[in-house]
Design an enzyme around this catalytic site. Sequence first.
Site, PDB file in Angstrom:
ATOM      1  NE  ARG A 102      46.191 -66.475 -36.669  1.00 53.99           N
ATOM      2  CZ  ARG A 102      46.071 -66.203 -37.964  1.00 53.99           C
ATOM      3  NH1 ARG A 102      47.137 -66.202 -38.748  1.00 53.99           N
ATOM      4  NH2 ARG A 102      44.905 -65.953 -38.480  1.00 53.99           N
ATOM      5  CB  CYS A 104      44.630 -62.876 -35.438  1.00 56.25           C
ATOM      6  SG  CYS A 104      45.068 -61.621 -36.665  1.00 56.25           S
TER       7      CYS A 104
END
Length: 125
Positions: A102, A104
Site C-alpha cells: 500500500r 498512502c
Amino acid sequence: MKAVSTPNAPAAIGPYSQGMVTGNLVFCSGQIPVVPATGEIPEGITAQAEQSCKNVAAILEAAGTNCEKVIKTTCFLYDMNDFAAFNGIYAKYFTGPVLPARSCVQVAALPKGGKVEVEAVAVRK
C-alpha cells in the site's frame, strides 16, 4: 482487456472505466466516497472511508474477485490527520493471510470535495 462496470459503485465521472481486467489481474480505478444510489458523499472521514472501500469491493466483485485478493492499494487522504481513522475502516476490508502492499499519501484536493480515494489491483479468483 475487458472493462468492468457495476451499478453498485459510482459511474465514472470522466473518460475512464470503473475497472479493467487483463489476464488474471483487476485494476480498480480510484473510488471516492460517492453513494451509488444517491450520488451523495457522506459526512466525516469514517463514513467516507467506508463508502470508498465499499465501492472498491463492488467493482472487485463485478470483476470476479474480492478484497482478500488485492495485491496493491493506493490511498489518497485530504488530511493525513485522518490516517488512524482511515486505517480502522481500511483494515475491515483488506484482510486475508497476506495484506496488500500500500501507498498512502496526502493530496491537496479530491474530486467532489471528498476526504479519501482508494484504488486497488487484485488477482482474480
